[in-house]
Design a protein around this motif. Structure first.
Motif, mmCIF file in Angstrom:
data_model
loop_
_atom_site.group_PDB
_atom_site.id
_atom_site.type_symbol
_atom_site.label_atom_id
_atom_site.label_comp_id
_atom_site.label_asym_id
_atom_site.label_seq_id
_atom_site.Cartn_x
_atom_site.Cartn_y
_atom_site.Cartn_z
ATOM 1 N N MET A 51 22.170 20.924 3.271
ATOM 2 C CA MET A 51 22.632 21.605 3.188
ATOM 3 C C MET A 51 21.533 22.724 1.599
ATOM 4 N N GLN B 86 23.326 15.557 13.624
ATOM 5 C CA GLN B 86 23.513 14.692 12.559
ATOM 6 C C GLN B 86 24.899 13.810 12.067
ATOM 7 N N LEU B 87 25.593 15.237 12.258
ATOM 8 C CA LEU B 87 26.797 14.498 12.748
ATOM 9 C C LEU B 87 27.786 14.396 14.079
ATOM 10 N N ASP B 88 26.589 15.111 15.447
ATOM 11 C CA ASP B 88 26.887 14.554 16.801
ATOM 12 C C ASP B 88 26.463 13.025 17.149
ATOM 13 N N ARG C 147 31.256 21.331 10.371
ATOM 14 C CA ARG C 147 30.704 22.217 10.994
ATOM 15 C C ARG C 147 30.530 23.426 10.900
ATOM 16 N N ALA D 22 17.378 27.239 11.305
ATOM 17 C CA ALA D 22 17.744 27.834 12.010
ATOM 18 C C ALA D 22 17.295 25.670 12.823
ATOM 19 N N ILE E 120 19.744 23.500 11.113
ATOM 20 C CA ILE E 120 21.176 23.352 11.324
ATOM 21 C C ILE E 120 21.255 22.887 12.526
ATOM 22 N N CYS F 208 21.378 19.365 11.169
ATOM 23 C CA CYS F 208 22.672 18.977 9.946
ATOM 24 C C CYS F 208 23.549 18.658 11.584
ATOM 25 N N GLU F 209 23.580 19.487 12.375
ATOM 26 C CA GLU F 209 24.595 19.283 13.502
ATOM 27 C C GLU F 209 24.321 18.328 14.638
ATOM 28 N N LEU G 58 20.050 24.876 2.985
ATOM 29 C CA LEU G 58 20.401 25.723 4.567
ATOM 30 C C LEU G 58 20.804 26.976 3.343
ATOM 31 N N ASN H 42 17.408 14.469 3.387
ATOM 32 C CA ASN H 42 18.824 14.237 3.923
ATOM 33 C C ASN H 42 20.033 15.190 3.963
ATOM 34 N N PHE H 43 21.425 14.805 4.012
ATOM 35 C CA PHE H 43 21.858 15.795 4.432
ATOM 36 C C PHE H 43 22.213 16.648 2.829
ATOM 37 N N GLU H 44 22.157 16.228 1.763
ATOM 38 C CA GLU H 44 22.485 16.943 0.750
ATOM 39 C C GLU H 44 21.366 18.231 0.958
ATOM 40 N N TYR I 258 27.991 14.573 -0.229
ATOM 41 C CA TYR I 258 27.508 14.247 0.600
ATOM 42 C C TYR I 258 27.089 12.797 0.863
#
Lengths: 411, 77
Positions: B11, B48-50, A269, B39, B42, B45-46, B14, B6-8, A136
């Motif tokens: 993940m 951040q994506l949004d 997602r 939870a 997640i 992360c969601e 998770l 950070n995102f990585e 990423y």
């Protein structure tokens, strides 16, 4: 002459050996025009190379033909690399072509091939030294022309798939003499200031001359030296540049470079919701299991009636102490009885008790107890002890009633 | 939550959490804690994506050599 008669096979083999041992024939380049070009179902290509006055039979085997980056046609001027040998079945020599390029770019092509060979031998293309790409990327440095379709394609694809990555454009010229030093400078600069964790460098499609900057040795070495992983994204699908070989990942086009650089947010997602579902399922299953275990434990008697268990133990305890008590009493009783028995037998054995029943003890004059009449003689003095009192006596007569004694006396 | 991952890292954490839960070797109490952490990760992360909005900048070398970020206009060259 006569002693040197060859069979046809022997002669063809002999000529083949001669040609195969000639170094000049084992790797050479021939310029000519293609004619009678045929692709066989086997995948091998058969054709003739011609010039004004001569022709040469050629074959390009499937493996080499698959690497062709253009479509050869009869009438086309080409440059072929390969070796000359004899095909013994036909007794004809032919060129076994390993590489072919359209003529006109022949010189560039040769330079390309030579550089490629040299860098490959140096190990610049080794897969073992390819850097892993970030999953990423936080920031992506795009080293390409600031104008044109390539940079727009890259930005568009990155934005669509993964808008989380910051995109830093490092504009450079991508064709002409200035291009290689500018590309090299941008790669080094990006590394020096660590402006990104991934580099995409490339340009859109063009003629082989247009793409030439990406076949430049300086560019190849800068990519090789980059600590930041590099994706090369040059031209159209079939164009393969030296930069592609050195880069950590080769993309077919700039858009493809952007696709390979980042994950697709939709996939991520999906993955997140999949992880969520898995977690929930695992936890629910776990809770069910624990609940079952709890139910099992609760259904045991000790949990339902704890006093019963204590009572059971108490009863067992009582029974044990009872057993202990009676066991020690019985022991005592046994000892007492055996004591009384011993006292009785002791009493029964007492000599006084025997005398009291009317027996007497006879002693000789020397005081020894006499139990046999034959041990005495008539006239001898004896002492007789009774239960009460004693007698001093003299033996009048000896009567032996022991049969053995009697037989000894009366032979 | 402690320091923002950070995102990585999120993940990776998770994946680790789900694997630990799947192996079922952690006590129930800890499972619940891991579940809550997972939870939250997640959701984060969601989010951040949004909220992600692509940032495109042009990097320029200043006279001192330091990099400087400018707005990018595709027609520059």
């Amino acid at each position: 002459m006569e002693e040197n008669i060859f069979s046809v096979t022997e002669l063809n083999e002999h000529i083949k050996n001669l040609m195969d041992s000639d170094g000049a024939l084992s790797r050479l380049c021939v310029r000519g025009e293609l004619s009678n070009y045929k692709v066989y179902p086997s995948g091998h290509h058969y054709f003739t190379l011609k010039d004004k006055d001569a022709s040469l039979r050629c074959v390009m085997f499937k493996g080499a033909a698959q690497k062709l980056v253009f479509r050869p046609e009869s009438g086309m001027g080409v440059l072929c690399t390969g070796s000359v040998s004899v095909y013994p079945r036909d007794g004809a020599y032919q060129l076994y072509v390993t590489r072919m390029s359209p003529e006109g770019v022949g010189d560039l092509y040769l330079a390309y091939e030579q550089l490629k060979d040299r860098l490959q031998q140096e190990g610049l293309f080794d897969s073992s030294r390819k850097r892993p790409l970030p999953l990423y990327p936080k920031t992506i440095a795009v080293i390409t022309s600031g104008a044109g379709a390539a940079v727009r394609d890259v930005i568009r694809v990155l934005g669509k798939r993964w808008p989380m990555s910051r995109v830093l454009i490092l504009p450079v010229r991508v064709q002409g003499k200035e291009a290689p030093p500018e590309i090299v400078g941008a790669i080094r600069y990006a590394n020096r200031y660590r402006v990104a964790d991934l580099i995409i460098t490339g340009r859109g499609g063009g003629s082989i001359e247009d793409l030439w900057a990406f076949n430049d040795e300086r560019v190849a070495r800068a990519i090789y030296a980059s600590e930041i992983p590099v994706i090369s994204a040059v031209g159209h699908e079939p164009d393969v540049t030296i930069a592609d070989f050195v880069a950590d990942l080769r993309a077919a086009t700039p858009s493809n470079g952007a696709e390979l650089a980042v994950p697709d947010a939709l996939d991520v997602r999906d993955k997140l919701s999949n992880l969520q579902t898995r977690m929930e399922q695992i936890l629910l299953r776990r809770l069910r299991q624990e609940k079952q275990r709890l139910a099992q434990l609760a259904s045991r008697r000790v949990m339902e009636d704890p006093a019963a268990a204590v009572n059971r133990k108490r009863l067992a305890c009582d029974a044990l102490s009872q057993r202990l008590l009676s066991a020690s009493e019985r022991q005592l009783q046994l000892k007492r009885e055996s004591f009384v028995r011993h006292c009785a037998s002791l009493d029964a054995l007492s000599p006084l008790k025997v005398l009291s029943r009317g027996y007497s003890v006879v002693r000789s004059e020397s005081g020894e107890i006499v139990s046999s009449a034959s041990a005495l003689s008539p006239g001898e003095r004896i002492d007789v002890t009774m239960a009460r009192g004693a007698l001093s006596c003299r033996v009048e007569e000896i009567r032996v009633d022991d049969p053995e004694e009697r037989s000894a006396q009366v032979p | 939550m402690e320091e923002k991952k950070n995102f990585e890292e999120s993940m990776n954490r998770l994946e680790y959490i789900v694997r630990s839960l799947e192996r079922g070797e952690v006590p129930l109490e800890e499972s619940l804690t891991l579940f809550k952490e997972g939870a939250a990760l997640i959701a984060d992360c969601e989010k951040q994506l949004d909220e992600a909005e692509q940032v495109v900048r042009r990097l320029r070398k200043t006279e001192s050599g330091e990099p400087e970020e400018l707005p990018f206009d595709a027609e520059d060259a």
